[in-house]
Design a protein around this motif. Structure first.
Motif, short mmCIF file in Angstrom:
data_model
loop_
_atom_site.label_atom_id
_atom_site.label_comp_id
_atom_site.label_asym_id
_atom_site.label_seq_id
_atom_site.Cartn_x
_atom_site.Cartn_y
_atom_site.Cartn_z
N GLU A 1 -8.81 -59.21 -0.17
CA GLU A 1 -10.54 -58.90 -0.53
C GLU A 1 -10.24 -58.19 -1.64
OE1 GLU A 1 -13.09 -57.56 2.43
OE2 GLU A 1 -11.96 -58.09 3.77
N ARG A 2 -9.10 -57.28 -1.51
CA ARG A 2 -8.50 -56.83 -3.64
C ARG A 2 -8.36 -57.83 -4.37
NH1 ARG A 2 -3.87 -53.79 -2.03
NH2 ARG A 2 -5.55 -52.72 -0.97
N GLN A 3 -8.11 -59.29 -4.10
CA GLN A 3 -7.67 -59.78 -4.94
C GLN A 3 -9.07 -60.30 -5.18
OE1 GLN A 3 -4.95 -62.25 -3.17
NE2 GLN A 3 -2.71 -60.67 -3.67
N LEU A 4 -9.39 -60.94 -4.59
CA LEU A 4 -10.94 -61.46 -4.93
C LEU A 4 -11.58 -60.44 -5.32
CD1 LEU A 4 -11.26 -62.92 -1.30
CD2 LEU A 4 -10.58 -64.63 -3.00
N MET A 5 -11.78 -58.86 -5.07
CA MET A 5 -12.58 -57.82 -6.04
C MET A 5 -12.29 -57.42 -7.63
SD MET A 5 -13.68 -54.40 -5.26
CE MET A 5 -12.00 -53.66 -5.30
N GLU A 6 -10.89 -57.74 -7.52
CA GLU A 6 -10.31 -57.83 -8.91
C GLU A 6 -10.23 -59.18 -10.15
OE1 GLU A 6 -6.06 -57.31 -8.17
OE2 GLU A 6 -6.10 -55.46 -7.79
N ARG A 7 -11.02 -60.51 -9.54
CA ARG A 7 -10.94 -61.68 -10.10
C ARG A 7 -12.32 -61.83 -9.89
NH1 ARG A 7 -6.46 -64.68 -6.13
NH2 ARG A 7 -8.05 -64.60 -5.26
N GLN A 8 -12.86 -61.45 -9.67
CA GLN A 8 -14.81 -61.59 -9.20
C GLN A 8 -14.95 -62.36 -8.84
OE1 GLN A 8 -16.17 -60.58 -13.39
NE2 GLN A 8 -15.94 -58.46 -13.35
N GLU A 9 -14.43 -62.34 -7.50
CA GLU A 9 -14.89 -63.83 -6.72
C GLU A 9 -15.32 -62.79 -5.70
OE1 GLU A 9 -11.90 -66.58 -5.87
OE2 GLU A 9 -10.96 -66.19 -8.00
N PRO A 10 -16.48 -64.28 -4.97
CA PRO A 10 -17.17 -63.54 -3.84
C PRO A 10 -16.26 -62.94 -3.00
CG PRO A 10 -18.03 -65.54 -4.19
CD PRO A 10 -16.95 -65.52 -5.09
N GLY A 11 -16.94 -62.00 -2.14
CA GLY A 11 -16.07 -61.25 -0.63
C GLY A 11 -16.12 -62.31 -0.09
N ARG A 12 -15.49 -61.75 1.16
CA ARG A 12 -15.60 -61.93 2.16
C ARG A 12 -16.16 -63.16 3.04
NH1 ARG A 12 -15.00 -59.25 6.64
NH2 ARG A 12 -14.49 -57.30 6.93
N ARG A 13 -17.32 -62.00 2.92
CA ARG A 13 -19.29 -61.98 4.06
C ARG A 13 -19.75 -62.96 3.31
NH1 ARG A 13 -18.19 -56.33 5.03
NH2 ARG A 13 -17.42 -56.68 7.68
N ASP A 14 -19.49 -63.25 1.66
CA ASP A 14 -20.16 -64.29 1.22
C ASP A 14 -20.35 -65.56 1.22
OD1 ASP A 14 -21.68 -62.18 0.35
OD2 ASP A 14 -21.20 -61.49 -1.89
N MET A 15 -18.71 -65.58 1.22
CA MET A 15 -17.91 -66.87 1.05
C MET A 15 -18.29 -67.31 2.43
SD MET A 15 -13.90 -66.31 0.56
CE MET A 15 -14.33 -65.64 -0.94
N GLY A 16 -17.94 -67.18 3.47
CA GLY A 16 -18.12 -67.50 5.12
C GLY A 16 -16.23 -67.51 5.64
N ARG A 17 -15.72 -67.45 6.97
CA ARG A 17 -15.33 -67.55 7.15
C ARG A 17 -14.09 -68.54 6.80
NH1 ARG A 17 -12.70 -65.72 11.81
NH2 ARG A 17 -11.30 -66.97 12.81
N ALA A 18 -14.90 -69.73 6.89
CA ALA A 18 -13.76 -71.04 6.61
C ALA A 18 -12.97 -70.81 5.30
CB ALA A 18 -14.40 -72.38 6.70
N LYS A 19 -14.35 -70.87 4.56
CA LYS A 19 -13.64 -70.31 2.75
C LYS A 19 -12.88 -69.49 2.52
CE LYS A 19 -13.79 -71.57 -1.39
NZ LYS A 19 -13.12 -72.67 -2.12
N PHE A 20 -13.11 -68.38 3.25
CA PHE A 20 -12.38 -67.07 3.10
C PHE A 20 -10.14 -67.22 3.59
CE2 PHE A 20 -10.66 -63.55 5.11
CZ PHE A 20 -10.88 -62.16 3.43
N LEU A 21 -10.82 -68.53 4.58
CA LEU A 21 -9.70 -68.54 5.57
C LEU A 21 -8.74 -68.98 4.57
CD1 LEU A 21 -10.25 -68.61 9.37
CD2 LEU A 21 -9.23 -67.03 8.30
N GLU A 22 -9.78 -70.23 4.01
CA GLU A 22 -8.59 -71.31 3.36
C GLU A 22 -8.15 -70.79 1.71
OE1 GLU A 22 -10.33 -74.41 -0.74
OE2 GLU A 22 -11.08 -74.46 1.80
#
Length: 117
Positions: free
Chosen positions: A96-117
């Protein structure tokens, strides 16, 4: 008289002992002489994503080692298997910290399947 060194130097014996253990099949479960033995298995969790090891890890691995050796001495077919899947809250926080640093959507926004990927 042979004097023992003050400090243990593992490099002096590790290579020789590792070869002896490998050749003897010491790290294999399912050995022919134990074909009828009751199995005993412990899975070693891999280090967590933080890479920060502490005394709890040392204690955990020491206890696992003791149990495996004890059960092998009792005649059981023992496998102390390194694990490969160790997901947890620390892993989730790092991702989640890496997603935030890259200014990508958070886990709740992307959904479980995409987050796990």
């Amino acid at each position: 008289i042979v004097m023992i060194e003050k400090n243990y130097q593992p490099a002096d014996i590790e290579h020789r002992m590792a070869r002896i253990w490998e050749e003897s099949g010491a790290f294999k479960a399912g050995r022919p002489e134990r074909k009828d033995a009751a199995p005993f298995t412990i899975v070693i969790p891999p280090p967590n994503v933080t890479g920060s090891l502490h005394m709890g890890h040392a204690l955990n691995n020491t206890l696992q080692d003791i149990l495996c050796r004890f059960e092998r001495m009792r005649g059981r077919d023992v496998l102390w298997q390194p694990g490969t899947d160790h997901a947890g809250i620390a892993t989730q926080m790092v991702v989640e910290r890496q997603l935030m640093e890259r200014q990508e959507p958070g886990r709740r926004d992307m959904g479980r399947a995409k987050f796990l990927e």
